[in-house]
Design an enzyme around this catalytic site. Structure first.
Site, PDB file in Angstrom:
ATOM      1  N   GLY A  29      69.206 -53.822 -14.494  1.00 57.47           N
ATOM      2  CA  GLY A  29      69.611 -55.892 -14.616  1.00 57.47           C
ATOM      3  C   GLY A  29      67.796 -56.438 -14.662  1.00 57.47           C
ATOM      4  O   GLY A  29      66.818 -55.600 -15.182  1.00 57.47           O
ATOM      5  N   GLY A  82      68.203 -56.084  -7.779  1.00 58.14           N
ATOM      6  CA  GLY A  82      68.558 -57.497  -8.314  1.00 58.14           C
ATOM      7  C   GLY A  82      70.009 -57.756  -7.280  1.00 58.14           C
ATOM      8  O   GLY A  82      70.616 -56.873  -6.681  1.00 58.14           O
ATOM      9  N   ASP A  84      73.952 -60.062  -7.645  1.00 60.66           N
ATOM     10  CA  ASP A  84      75.174 -61.216  -8.502  1.00 60.66           C
ATOM     11  C   ASP A  84      75.428 -62.013  -7.819  1.00 60.66           C
ATOM     12  O   ASP A  84      75.469 -63.563  -8.550  1.00 60.66           O
ATOM     13  CB  ASP A  84      75.786 -60.383  -8.923  1.00 60.66           C
ATOM     14  N   GLU A 103      73.409 -47.663  -7.374  1.00 58.06           N
ATOM     15  CA  GLU A 103      72.573 -48.652  -6.441  1.00 58.06           C
ATOM     16  C   GLU A 103      73.322 -48.143  -5.067  1.00 58.06           C
ATOM     17  O   GLU A 103      71.883 -48.414  -4.534  1.00 58.06           O
ATOM     18  CB  GLU A 103      72.836 -49.394  -7.448  1.00 58.06           C
TER      19      GLU A 103
HETATM   20  C1  5RP Z   1      73.603 -54.226 -11.890  1.00 59.25           C
HETATM   21  C2  5RP Z   1      72.683 -55.080 -10.763  1.00 59.25           C
HETATM   22  C3  5RP Z   1      72.091 -56.238 -11.067  1.00 59.25           C
HETATM   23  O1  5RP Z   1      71.204 -55.843 -10.178  1.00 59.25           O
HETATM   24  C4  5RP Z   1      72.727 -57.842 -11.406  1.00 59.25           C
HETATM   25  O2  5RP Z   1      73.713 -57.644 -12.098  1.00 59.25           O
HETATM   26  C5  5RP Z   1      72.527 -59.170 -11.803  1.00 59.25           C
HETATM   27  O3  5RP Z   1      71.281 -58.853 -12.921  1.00 59.25           O
HETATM   28  P1  5RP Z   1      70.082 -59.872 -13.411  1.00 59.25           P
HETATM   29  O4  5RP Z   1      68.829 -59.349 -12.823  1.00 59.25           O
HETATM   30  O5  5RP Z   1      70.614 -59.452 -14.597  1.00 59.25           O
HETATM   31  O6  5RP Z   1      70.531 -60.941 -13.262  1.00 59.25           O
HETATM   32  O7  5RP Z   1      74.346 -55.221  -9.597  1.00 59.25           O
HETATM   33  O8  5RP Z   1      74.932 -53.369 -11.855  1.00 59.25           O
END
Ligand code: 5RP
Length: 217
Positions: A29, A82, A84, A103
């Site tokens: 991410g 990271g 969401d 992940e």
């Molecule tokens: C990817 C993820 C990321 O950790 C999540 O989408 C957060 O992304 P960002 O740091 O761009 O906000 O789970 O699969």
């Protein structure tokens, strides 16, 4: 500060957790991209990284950090990633970038899961962000119908194939009051590879970029 500046700030703060760590688990991410850039400055001290996606692998290689196979490395001391959404219980929704399965594997294989987020990701109840589910392609409609029975509105992430050659359903309108239970229920649907609820194995530490500070939870 912009959201991206908050991501940068929290990514920098995460370096503290890899001070004496030879092999680091690395998520996916835009927040993690900043983390990788900072990690590059510690190149000499780091033996390598275990990567959670092809995108992360490419970025790690670009900055000169060797990418290692999880099977060869065994248990990791630290995984940085990271999210969401994240709650005060450190339960997360992840998979906005579609890398949820790898992940989750690295999170499970790590002693410490450090979640790095900007303040917009912090909520009390998970579910405002559509829940990503990685599905074997031929099971897409079946899993979608099962998710409707659970009260969700699944949307096929069109023109997107995961690194594991599967598809993603983004499930809207779930009220996730018991994330551990829902994670288990969705895992039990035939055809599901994994789902974006990270509650059975939550984060151990959440670093939050908020205003000019980084808060540790
Ligand atoms: C990817 C993820 C990321 O950790 C999540 O989408 C957060 O992304 P960002 O740091 O761009 O906000 O789970 O699969």
């Amino acid at each position: 500060m912009t959201q991206d500046e908050l991501k940068q700030k929290v990514a920098l703060a995460a370096l503290h957790y890899i001070k004496d760590v030879a092999i680091v688990g690395v998520g996916t991410g835009s927040t993690v991209r900043h983390f990788i850039d900072y990690m590059a400055d510690l190149k000499g001290q780091i033996e390598g990284a275990v990567s959670s996606s092809e995108a992360t692998t490419a970025h790690l290689k670009k900055v000169g950090i060797p990418v290692l196979d999880l099977n060869a490395v065994g248990t990791l001391d630290v995984y940085i990633d990271g999210a969401d959404e994240v709650t005060p219980h450190k339960h997360m929704v992840k998979g906005g970038g579609g890398a949820l399965t790898r992940e989750k594997i690295i999170g499970a294989a790590s002693k410490q899961f450090i979640c790095i987020v900007d303040e917009t990701k912090c909520i009390d109840v998970l579910g405002a962000f559509p829940l990503p589910i990685e599905v074997i392609p031929m099971a897409r409609s079946y899993v979608a119908r099962e998710m409707v029975k659970l009260g969700g509105q699944p949307v096929w992430r069109e023109n997107f194939i995961t690194d594991n050659h599967n598809v993603i359903l983004d499930v809207h309108n779930l009220d996730i009051l018991d994330p551990i239970k829902l994670e288990q229920i969705i895992n039990n649907i035939t055809g599901v590879v994994s789902n974006g609820l990270f509650a059975m194995r939550p984060a151990d530490v959440v670093l939050i970029g908020k205003g000019t500070e980084v808060i540790t939870r």
